[in-house]
Design an enzyme around this catalytic site. Structure first.
Site, PDB file in Angstrom:
ATOM      1  N   HIS A 312       0.846  -1.192   0.000  1.00 32.81           N
ATOM      2  CA  HIS A 312       0.000   0.000   0.000  1.00 32.81           C
ATOM      3  C   HIS A 312       0.884   1.246   0.000  1.00 32.81           C
ATOM      4  O   HIS A 312       1.871   1.313   0.732  1.00 32.81           O
ATOM      5  CB  HIS A 312      -0.894  -0.001   1.249  1.00 32.81           C
ATOM      6  N   HIS A 357       1.619  11.176  -2.110  1.00 34.81           N
ATOM      7  CA  HIS A 357       0.325  10.986  -1.461  1.00 34.81           C
ATOM      8  C   HIS A 357      -0.422  12.310  -1.539  1.00 34.81           C
ATOM      9  O   HIS A 357      -0.097  13.257  -0.827  1.00 34.81           O
ATOM     10  CB  HIS A 357       0.518  10.550  -0.008  1.00 34.81           C
TER      11      HIS A 357
END
Length: 772
Positions: A312, A357
Site C-alpha cells: 500500500h 500521497h
C-alpha cells in the site's frame, strides 16, 4: 579463531586472497556523508581490523564510533542509482558517489568519495566482504560471531582477555553466572596458564558455556553407548521423533555426511554428539519444512486462486502525511517479494507526472523514475508477474505521458494485450505471466471491445459520454469506499476527468470497478474486473456476508487497503482478509510489527515468489466456507509444543550493560476466529544465554490450512510492558514435527543469528480436549 580480515588475507583455502581495497579501507578515508541537499558533512570512515565493522569519526585520528557492520549490509550501489545523489549531480560527479543498502528498514547511507578511484575502493571492497559473509557456512558464521564477541570483550585490544574482561563480556552476552563457577571455567580454558584467554582458549571457554544438557540427554536416549549414533539409531530418531517416514534411511546418510565433523565418523556412517548438535542447529533441523522453500505449489491456476504479496502506498518510506516519497520504497518492496505495488500519480511540473500521497506534505518523485526502478527490480527476487495498481489523478496530457513512460521504459515486460490475442474465459496463471508487468486501473471499454476487429476510433465526445456513464477515478472510490449502491451513484458528484485511451488500453486483465454488492458483481461484472475495499468495508462484508465474499473471490480479484485514519502508516491484521480469500491485502511495508510478521510468514513459502495458492475451499465457486463460522472439518488438528530452551538471545537494550533479559516464549496462532489463540511460558530470570523452560503448550485448530504460527521471545518486566526480543512466523502447513530449532528474527525480519529457541512439535489429527 581468526578475524574476517585474517581469513581474507591468509593462505589459499582460508577465504579470499590479500586484497588491496581492503587494506586501503583499513587505513581509512575521508568522505562526504549526504542526507539531503542541505546536509552534507565530512566524515572519516575506516574498516576495523576485524573486517566486520566500519567506524567513523569527524576527522582522521578523531574519536571514532561504530557506523555499521558488514553483516547489516545487503548490497552496494553506484551513485547513479541513488535518487539523492542524482539530485546533487551538479555538485558531485555521480562516479564518486555510492550507496550502502542495509537489510530491513534501515535508511540507506549515501557517501561521496574524493575521487572515482577511492569510491571504487569502497564499493568493491564492501561488496567483496558482503559476498564473503553471505556465503559463510554455519561453522564460519559461528566463528565470526565469536570473533565479534572477542573484539568487544577485549577492552584494551591486546588480543587476550583477562578474567575481569571475561566477566564484563558475560554480562554483554546475557549470562548471569556465579563468579566462582565462571573463574573455574576460565582456569580450565586457560591451558597456557597465562591468566588470560587467547583466541582458541576463548573458543574452549565458549564451548564450556554452551554445553546443551537437553541435547546430550536426547542424544543418549537413542545412543546405545552414549558416544555415537549408529546409522540405524539415527534412522530410528528420524522416524520416531522427526516424523521423516520412509525417506529416513536415505536422509540419515545425507545428514551424517553433511554434519559429522570427523572423517572417520563419516566413513563409518555414525554421528557424534557434535554432529548431532550441528544437525539440530542447521537448516536441516529447522522448524520450517525445506520442501516448502522452493516453488512447490501449482503455479498454473488463474491469478484469483492465489494470495498475492501486496503493498500500500509503496512510494512512502515514512508516515502518510509528511513522510518521504522515494523510489527506494519500490525497490525494497520488490526485493522482498512484493508482487503488487501502488502508484499514486498526479500532474507534475514541465508536463511530467509525479508520484506522492495527494493533498499531503509528502515529497514528490517523478513517475518515470518509479517506472525505471520497477523495470530494474521487478524480477530480481521472483519471476512471477508484478501488478502496478495505478491511482490516476492526472490530466489527459499527463496521462499520455504515463502511457508513454510505461510503454517505453518497460518495453517487452509490459503486458499490453491478452496473451494470445484471444478473448479469455478466465484470468491467466502466474506461470503464463512470468516476467510480465500488468497494469491495474480504470478502463474505457470492455476487454471484449478491445479485442474486436479494428473499428473507427470513437469521437472524444463519445469517450466523455462513456466516461460519465461508467468512470469514477480510483481515487474517488478508494477515498469514499464501497458504501455506494447503484441508486446512490446518481446522486454522487461526477468526476469529469477524461481517461486517456492510450492509458486505458494498457489495462488488460485488471480493470478497476466500484463495488456495490455481490449480486451486482455477479450480474454486471466480468472475471477480469477487480474491486478495492477499505479495511472497514471488507470487515463489514466478512461479518455480514462471509460466504458470499469467499465465493466472490473464487472468480474475481479483490484488493483490500488500510483505512485513511492510519496516517502513521500502521497496519491491520491481514489474516482476517485472507480467511475470506481476498487475494491482494495491501500492507504498509515500511512499518515493522506483528502484522508485517504475518505477511512475511505467509509469503516465506514457495520460494518467497509473492504468490501462495489458496486452500481448495477458497477456490471452489460452490464453497460453503464462512470465515466467521467455520464448520469443524475433518482436517482439524491438535498441536503440542514443548518449549525446551533458548540459545544466545540478544539483549533488548545494549546501552544497559548490567541488564540481562528475563526471557519468556509466547506462541500465537492466527487463522479463522475460533483458531486464534496465544499461550506463553513462564519467564527465566537473568538468563538470555541458555534459558531452559521445558514447558508444553497445547492448541486446537479447526482450519490448519489458514493458520500461521508466531513464536515470540519477550523480556519479562513486572513494572511495564514486556520488551520484544525476537520472533519467527511460519504457515502451519510448513511446520516440521519433532525436535526443531526456531531461528529468531528482529522486528525488521533480519536474522538474529545465532539466537534460537529449541522446541518439540507434535501434531495430532482431530480435536483433543484442550483449552487454548
Amino acid at each position: 579463531m581468526a578475524s574476517l580480515l585474517q581469513g581474507l588475507s591468509a593462505s589459499p583455502g582460508s577465504g579470499l586472497p590479500i586484497n588491496q581495497d581492503l587494506l586501503l579501507m583499513q587505513k581509512g578515508m575521508l568522505m562526504r556523508k549526504v542526507r539531503s541537499k542541505s546536509w552534507k558533512k565530512l566524515r572519516y570512515y575506516r574498516l576495523q581490523d576485524d573486517g566486520m565493522t566500519v567506524w567513523h569519526a569527524r576527522q582522521a585520528g578523531g574519536r571514532a564510533k561504530p557506523s555499521f557492520s558488514i553483516s547489516d549490509v545487503e548490497t552496494v550501489r553506484g551513485g547513479h542509482e541513488s535518487e539523492l545523489l542524482r539530485n546533487l549531480a551538479e555538485e558531485f560527479p555521480l562516479e564518486q558517489g555510492f550507496t550502502i543498502v542495509f537489510h530491513g528498514r534501515r535508511s540507506n547511507l549515501d557517501l561521496v568519495a574524493n575521487s572515482v578511484e577511492e569510491a571504487q575502493v569502497w564499493m568493491q571492497g564492501l561488496q567483496l566482504l558482503v559476498d564473503f559473509v553471505t556465503n559463510m557456512d554455519q561453522q564460519e558464521r559461528l566463528d565470526q560471531w565469536l570473533s565479534d564477541w572477542f573484539q568487544r570483550g577485549d577492552k584494551n585490544q591486546d588480543g587476550r582477555m583477562s578474567f575481569g574482561e571475561v566477566q564484563r563480556l558475560l554480562h554483554l552476552m546475557n549470562v548471569e553466572m556465579d563468579q566462582e563457577h565462571a573463574f573455574q571455567l576460565f582456569q580450565t580454558a586457560d591451558t597456557s596458564q597465562s591468566g588470560t584467554l587467547e583466541g582458541e582458549e576463548f573458543v574452549e571457554f565458549y564451548k564450556s558455556l554452551t554445553k546443551r544438557a537437553e541435547v546430550q540427554e536426547l542424544f543418549e536416549n537413542f545412543s546405545s553407548d552414549g558416544q555415537k549414533l549408529t546409522l540405524l539409531e539415527f534412522v530410528d530418531f528420524l522416524q520416531e521423533e522427526q516424523k521423516e517416514g520412509e525417506r529416513a534411511s536415505d536422509l540419515a546418510l545425507e545428514l551424517i555426511d553433511r554434519h559429522e565433523p570427523s572423517d572417520s565418523g563419516k566413513l563409518r556412517h555414525v554421528l557424534s554428539l557434535d554432529g548431532f548438535l550441528s544437525y539440530l542447529c542447521s537448516k536441516d533441523g529447522d522448524i520450517f519444512n525445506p520442501t516448502c522453500l522452493p516453488i512447490y505449489q501449482d503455479m498454473t491456476q488463474p491469478l484469483n486462486h492465489y494470495f498475492i504479496n501486496s503493498s500500500h502506498n509503496t512510494y512512502l518510506v515514512g508516515d502518510q502525511l509528511c513522510g518521504q516519497s522515494s523510489v527506494e520504497g519500490y525497490i525494497r518492496a520488490l526485493k522482498r517479494g512484493c508482487r503488487c505495488v501502488e502508484v499514486d500519480i498526479w500532474d507534475g511540473p514541465n508536463g511530467e507526472p509525479v508520484v506522492y500521497h495527494g493533498h499531503t506534505l509528502t515529497s514528490r518523485i517523478p513517475f518515470k523514475d518509479v517506472v525505471a526502478a520497477i523495470a530494474q527490480y521487478a524480477f530480481q527476487t521472483s519471476d512471477y508477474p508484478v501488478i502496478l495498481s495505478l491511482e490516476n489523478h492526472c490530466s489527459w496530457e499527463q496521462q499520455e505521458m504515463i502511457a508513454h513512460h510505461l510503454t517505453e521504459i518497460l518495453g517487452e515486460q509490459l503486458l499490453s494485450t491478452t496473451l494470445d490475442g484471444q478473448l479469455p474465459t478466465q484470468l491467466p496463471s502466474p506461470e503464463e505471466l512470468r516476467r510480465k508487468i500488468l497494469v491495474k486501473g480504470k478502463k474505457l471499454r470492455t476487454l471484449e471491445e478491445d479485442l474486436e476487429e479494428e473499428e473507427e476510433e470513437p469521437e472524444e465526445s463519445e469517450l466523455e459520454g462513456e466516461q460519465e456513464a461508467e468512470l469514477e477515478l480510483e481515487a474517488q472510490f478508494e477515498s469514499e469506499p464501497q458504501e455506494l449502491s447503484p441508486r446512490s451513484k446518481d446522486k454522487k458528484k461526477k468526476v469529469k476527468a477524461i481517461l486517456c485511451p492510450a492509458l486505458s488500453a494498457l489495462v488488460v486483465y485488471l480493470k478497476a470497478v466500484s463495488f456495490y454488492s455481490f449480486a451486482h458483481s455477479r450480474e454486471h461484472y466480468r472475471f477480469y474486473e477487480i474491486s478495492s475495499f477499505s479495511e472497514a468495508k471488507a470487515k463489514s462484508l466478512i461479518k455480514e456476508s462471509g460466504n458470499e465474499f469467499v465465493q466472490h473471490n473464487t472468480w474475481q480479484l479483490s484488493r483490500v487497503y488500510p483505512g485513511g485514519l492510519r496516517t502513521d502508516s500502521s497496519n491491520y491484521n491481514p489474516q482476517e482478509f485472507w480467511n475470506a480469500g481476498c487475494q491482494m491485502v495491501a500492507m504498509n511495508m515500511q512499518t515493522a510489527g506483528l502484522e508485517m510478521d504475518l505477511c512475511d510468514g505467509l509469503f516465506r513459502q514457495n520460494a518467497g515468489c509473492g504468490y501462495v495458492l489458496k486452500p481448495d475451499f477458497l477456490r471452489d465457486a460452490q464453497s460453503s466456507f464462512h470465515p466467521e463460522r467455520p464448520i469443524s472439518p475433518s482436517k482439524a488438528q491438535t498441536l503440542l509444543i514443548q518449549v525446551i530452551s533458548g540459545q544466545q538471545l540478544p539483549k533488548v537494550d545494549d546501552s544497559k550493560e548490567g541488564s540481562i533479559v528475563d526471557p519468556l516464549v509466547r506462541v500465537e496462532i492466527f487463522g479463522v476466529r475460533p483458531d486464534t489463540a496465544r499461550q506463553e511460558t513462564s519467564y527465566v530470570e537473568n538468563n538470555g544465554f541458555n534459558p531452559y523452560w521445558g514447558q508444553t503448550l497445547c492448541f486446537r485448530v479447526l482450519v490448519p490450512e489458514l493458520a500461521l504460527l508466531r513464536f515470540v521471545v519477550k523480556d519479562y518486566d513486572w513494572k511495564s510492558r514486556n520488551d520484544f526480543v525476537g520472533q519467527y512466523t511460519l504457515p502451519w502447513n510448513c511446520m516440521q514435527q519433532g525436535y526443531r530449532h526456531i531461528h529468531l528474527l528482529s522486528k525488521d525480519g533480519i536474522s538474529l543469528h545465532p539466537a534460537s529457541i529449541f522446541v518439540h512439535i507434535c501434531i495430532r489429527e482431530g480435536i483433543e480436549g484442550v483449552e487454548s
